[in-house]
Scaffold this motif. Structure first.
Motif, PDB file in Angstrom:
ATOM      1  N   VAL A 150       7.907   1.924 -10.932  1.00  0.00           N
ATOM      2  CA  VAL A 150       7.816   2.371  -9.541  1.00  0.00           C
ATOM      3  C   VAL A 150       7.212   3.772  -9.458  1.00  0.00           C
ATOM      4  CG1 VAL A 150       9.094   2.810  -7.423  1.00  0.00           C
ATOM      5  CG2 VAL A 150       9.777   0.912  -8.910  1.00  0.00           C
ATOM      6  N   ALA A 151       7.570   4.648 -10.386  1.00  0.00           N
ATOM      7  CA  ALA A 151       7.002   6.000 -10.396  1.00  0.00           C
ATOM      8  C   ALA A 151       5.484   5.955 -10.550  1.00  0.00           C
ATOM      9  CB  ALA A 151       7.622   6.826 -11.520  1.00  0.00           C
ATOM     10  N   ALA A 152       5.008   5.035 -11.373  1.00  0.00           N
ATOM     11  CA  ALA A 152       3.553   4.901 -11.580  1.00  0.00           C
ATOM     12  C   ALA A 152       2.840   4.444 -10.314  1.00  0.00           C
ATOM     13  CB  ALA A 152       3.285   3.918 -12.717  1.00  0.00           C
ATOM     14  N   LEU A 153       3.542   3.692  -9.465  1.00  0.00           N
ATOM     15  CA  LEU A 153       2.957   3.245  -8.202  1.00  0.00           C
ATOM     16  C   LEU A 153       2.995   4.347  -7.152  1.00  0.00           C
ATOM     17  CD1 LEU A 153       4.546  -0.329  -8.072  1.00  0.00           C
ATOM     18  CD2 LEU A 153       2.126   0.193  -8.425  1.00  0.00           C
ATOM     19  N   CYS A 154       4.041   5.167  -7.188  1.00  0.00           N
ATOM     20  CA  CYS A 154       4.197   6.257  -6.206  1.00  0.00           C
ATOM     21  C   CYS A 154       3.304   7.453  -6.501  1.00  0.00           C
ATOM     22  CB  CYS A 154       5.644   6.730  -6.191  1.00  0.00           C
ATOM     23  SG  CYS A 154       6.852   5.577  -5.517  1.00  0.00           S
ATOM     24  N   ARG A 155       3.197   7.791  -7.789  1.00  0.00           N
ATOM     25  CA  ARG A 155       2.583   9.052  -8.200  1.00  0.00           C
ATOM     26  C   ARG A 155       1.162   9.270  -7.670  1.00  0.00           C
ATOM     27  NH1 ARG A 155       3.032   8.326 -13.259  1.00  0.00           N
ATOM     28  NH2 ARG A 155       5.224   8.945 -13.322  1.00  0.00           N
TER      29      ARG A 155
ATOM     30  N   GLY B  21       1.302  10.534  -4.107  1.00  0.00           N
ATOM     31  CA  GLY B  21       2.175  11.645  -3.760  1.00  0.00           C
ATOM     32  C   GLY B  21       3.406  11.228  -2.979  1.00  0.00           C
ATOM     33  N   VAL B  22       3.793   9.950  -3.103  1.00  0.00           N
ATOM     34  CA  VAL B  22       4.950   9.440  -2.368  1.00  0.00           C
ATOM     35  C   VAL B  22       6.226   9.758  -3.147  1.00  0.00           C
ATOM     36  CG1 VAL B  22       6.086   7.349  -1.507  1.00  0.00           C
ATOM     37  CG2 VAL B  22       3.603   7.607  -1.292  1.00  0.00           C
ATOM     38  N   PRO B  23       7.218  10.380  -2.515  1.00  0.00           N
ATOM     39  CA  PRO B  23       8.458  10.715  -3.225  1.00  0.00           C
ATOM     40  C   PRO B  23       9.215   9.463  -3.669  1.00  0.00           C
ATOM     41  CG  PRO B  23       8.299  11.931  -1.154  1.00  0.00           C
ATOM     42  CD  PRO B  23       7.228  10.883  -1.134  1.00  0.00           C
ATOM     43  N   LEU B  24       9.681   9.475  -4.900  1.00  0.00           N
ATOM     44  CA  LEU B  24      10.545   8.414  -5.423  1.00  0.00           C
ATOM     45  C   LEU B  24      11.957   8.971  -5.527  1.00  0.00           C
ATOM     46  CD1 LEU B  24      11.249   5.709  -6.721  1.00  0.00           C
ATOM     47  CD2 LEU B  24      10.456   6.641  -8.910  1.00  0.00           C
ATOM     48  N   LEU B  25      12.882   8.338  -4.834  1.00  0.00           N
ATOM     49  CA  LEU B  25      14.273   8.774  -4.835  1.00  0.00           C
ATOM     50  C   LEU B  25      15.138   7.724  -5.514  1.00  0.00           C
ATOM     51  CD1 LEU B  25      14.451   9.868  -1.086  1.00  0.00           C
ATOM     52  CD2 LEU B  25      13.578  11.157  -3.035  1.00  0.00           C
TER      53      LEU B  25
ATOM     54  N   GLY C  58      23.544  -0.923 -15.765  1.00  0.00           N
ATOM     55  CA  GLY C  58      23.264   0.406 -15.238  1.00  0.00           C
ATOM     56  C   GLY C  58      21.807   0.625 -14.864  1.00  0.00           C
ATOM     57  N   VAL C  59      21.447   1.872 -14.669  1.00  0.00           N
ATOM     58  CA  VAL C  59      20.101   2.237 -14.221  1.00  0.00           C
ATOM     59  C   VAL C  59      19.049   1.746 -15.210  1.00  0.00           C
ATOM     60  CG1 VAL C  59      18.570   4.160 -13.670  1.00  0.00           C
ATOM     61  CG2 VAL C  59      20.987   4.258 -13.010  1.00  0.00           C
ATOM     62  N   ASP C  60      17.987   1.189 -14.667  1.00  0.00           N
ATOM     63  CA  ASP C  60      16.914   0.608 -15.477  1.00  0.00           C
ATOM     64  C   ASP C  60      15.758   1.605 -15.578  1.00  0.00           C
ATOM     65  OD1 ASP C  60      14.758  -0.832 -16.475  1.00  0.00           O
ATOM     66  OD2 ASP C  60      15.337  -2.689 -15.476  1.00  0.00           O
ATOM     67  N   ASP C  61      15.639   2.271 -16.716  1.00  0.00           N
ATOM     68  CA  ASP C  61      14.572   3.256 -16.904  1.00  0.00           C
ATOM     69  C   ASP C  61      13.187   2.627 -16.831  1.00  0.00           C
ATOM     70  OD1 ASP C  61      16.603   5.014 -17.250  1.00  0.00           O
ATOM     71  OD2 ASP C  61      16.135   5.557 -19.313  1.00  0.00           O
ATOM     72  N   THR C  62      13.075   1.384 -17.267  1.00  0.00           N
ATOM     73  CA  THR C  62      11.775   0.711 -17.230  1.00  0.00           C
ATOM     74  C   THR C  62      11.305   0.514 -15.795  1.00  0.00           C
ATOM     75  OG1 THR C  62      12.263  -0.452 -19.292  1.00  0.00           O
ATOM     76  CG2 THR C  62      10.501  -1.349 -17.919  1.00  0.00           C
ATOM     77  N   LEU C  63      12.232   0.107 -14.925  1.00  0.00           N
ATOM     78  CA  LEU C  63      11.871  -0.067 -13.519  1.00  0.00           C
ATOM     79  C   LEU C  63      11.503   1.266 -12.885  1.00  0.00           C
ATOM     80  CD1 LEU C  63      11.562  -1.875 -11.051  1.00  0.00           C
ATOM     81  CD2 LEU C  63      14.012  -1.571 -10.598  1.00  0.00           C
ATOM     82  N   ILE C  64      12.231   2.321 -13.225  1.00  0.00           N
ATOM     83  CA  ILE C  64      11.891   3.644 -12.712  1.00  0.00           C
ATOM     84  C   ILE C  64      10.450   3.996 -13.080  1.00  0.00           C
ATOM     85  CG2 ILE C  64      12.312   6.124 -12.966  1.00  0.00           C
ATOM     86  CD1 ILE C  64      15.261   5.524 -13.221  1.00  0.00           C
ATOM     87  N   ALA C  65      10.077   3.736 -14.317  1.00  0.00           N
ATOM     88  CA  ALA C  65       8.724   4.054 -14.774  1.00  0.00           C
ATOM     89  C   ALA C  65       7.673   3.260 -14.014  1.00  0.00           C
ATOM     90  CB  ALA C  65       8.608   3.799 -16.269  1.00  0.00           C
TER      91      ALA C  65
ATOM     92  N   PRO D 102       0.848  -1.203   0.000  1.00  0.00           N
ATOM     93  CA  PRO D 102       0.000   0.000   0.000  1.00  0.00           C
ATOM     94  C   PRO D 102       0.884   1.253   0.000  1.00  0.00           C
ATOM     95  CG  PRO D 102       0.010  -1.013   2.179  1.00  0.00           C
ATOM     96  CD  PRO D 102       0.810  -1.909   1.290  1.00  0.00           C
ATOM     97  N   PHE D 103       1.186   1.761  -1.170  1.00  0.00           N
ATOM     98  CA  PHE D 103       2.147   2.849  -1.310  1.00  0.00           C
ATOM     99  C   PHE D 103       1.734   4.110  -0.562  1.00  0.00           C
ATOM    100  CE2 PHE D 103       4.320   0.178  -4.119  1.00  0.00           C
ATOM    101  CZ  PHE D 103       5.509   0.767  -4.515  1.00  0.00           C
ATOM    102  N   GLY D 104       0.456   4.309  -0.386  1.00  0.00           N
ATOM    103  CA  GLY D 104      -0.001   5.495   0.331  1.00  0.00           C
ATOM    104  C   GLY D 104       0.433   5.526   1.779  1.00  0.00           C
TER     105      GLY D 104
END
Length: 209
Positions: free
Chosen positions: A56-61, A64-68, A47-54, A30-32
């Motif tokens: 996780v960002a979709a789950l955080c957004r 309003g949870v910050p993704l670092l 290196g950094v995986d842009d797909t994974l960033i996308a 429960p990301f909230g």
């Protein structure tokens, strides 16, 4: 506008975890109810995986949870990444800061060297994370942090202090004598059979302090 970093549980994601299992586990969280989410700098040779960033960002957004992102500050310029967590003081932080997104959240790891605390406070970082409070397989590169270090840090700064390394619902009460904002957790949630239940257990103990 800079996102707010709440108190509570700060989830750290290990990108080396098998991808299908990782995504399955993340969708159970429960990301909230999270203070923040960090992508650990354990991406492997590609290196950094842009797909994974996308993903996780979709789950955080929506919450309003910050993704670092760990260390790779340049990704703060990318959509969906809200800040960076440094493992150590950057060589030329002033220059780095000018190139980061101006609303980026910035945190740093500290062990027993209070120089890091003084530096973080002087440079107006957003939080400090201490590693490692207890023995931990995912924090095996960190020194054990003494309780005295955390107490001294609190006397030196008003920045939020997060604690990490081997913290579980079973031992978290040992930290009750410390003044801290939350705990950073890797395997304690994503390696659990029921991630949502594990997160709930952490919150129950944190709320009883």
């Amino acid at each position: 506008m800079k996102k707010a970093l709440k108190d509570g549980v700060y989830l750290v994601i290990d990108p080396a975890m098998e991808r299908r299992l990782l995504v399955e586990k993340l969708r159970q969280v429960p990301f909230g109810n999270l203070a923040a989410v960090q992508l650990w700098d354990n991406f492997g040779p590609d290196g950094v995986d842009d797909t994974l960033i996308a993903v996780v960002a979709a789950l955080c957004r929506p919450h309003g949870v910050p993704l670092l992102i760990n260390n790779h500050w340049e990704y703060t310029r990318y959509t969906g990444v809200d800040g960076v967590h440094f493992d150590e003081i950057p060589t030329d932080f002033n220059a780095v800061q000018l190139q980061m997104c101006p609303t980026a959240i910035v945190g740093i790891t500290c062990n027993n060297d209070l120089t890091v605390v003084r530096w973080a406070s002087a440079h107006h970082l957003d939080y400090i994370s201490f590693c490692s409070m207890f023995p931990s397989a995912t924090a095996n590169s960190c020194d054990r942090v003494t309780f005295e270090t955390v107490k001294e840090a609190r006397s030196l700064t008003t920045l939020p202090l997060f604690l990490s390394g081997g913290i579980t619902p079973d031992n978290i009460e040992k930290l009750n004598e410390l003044d801290y904002s939350g705990v950073a957790v890797v395997s304690g949630i994503l390696s659990a059979a029921q991630p949502a239940e594990s997160l709930r257990a952490y919150h129950q103990k944190l709320n009883r302090r």
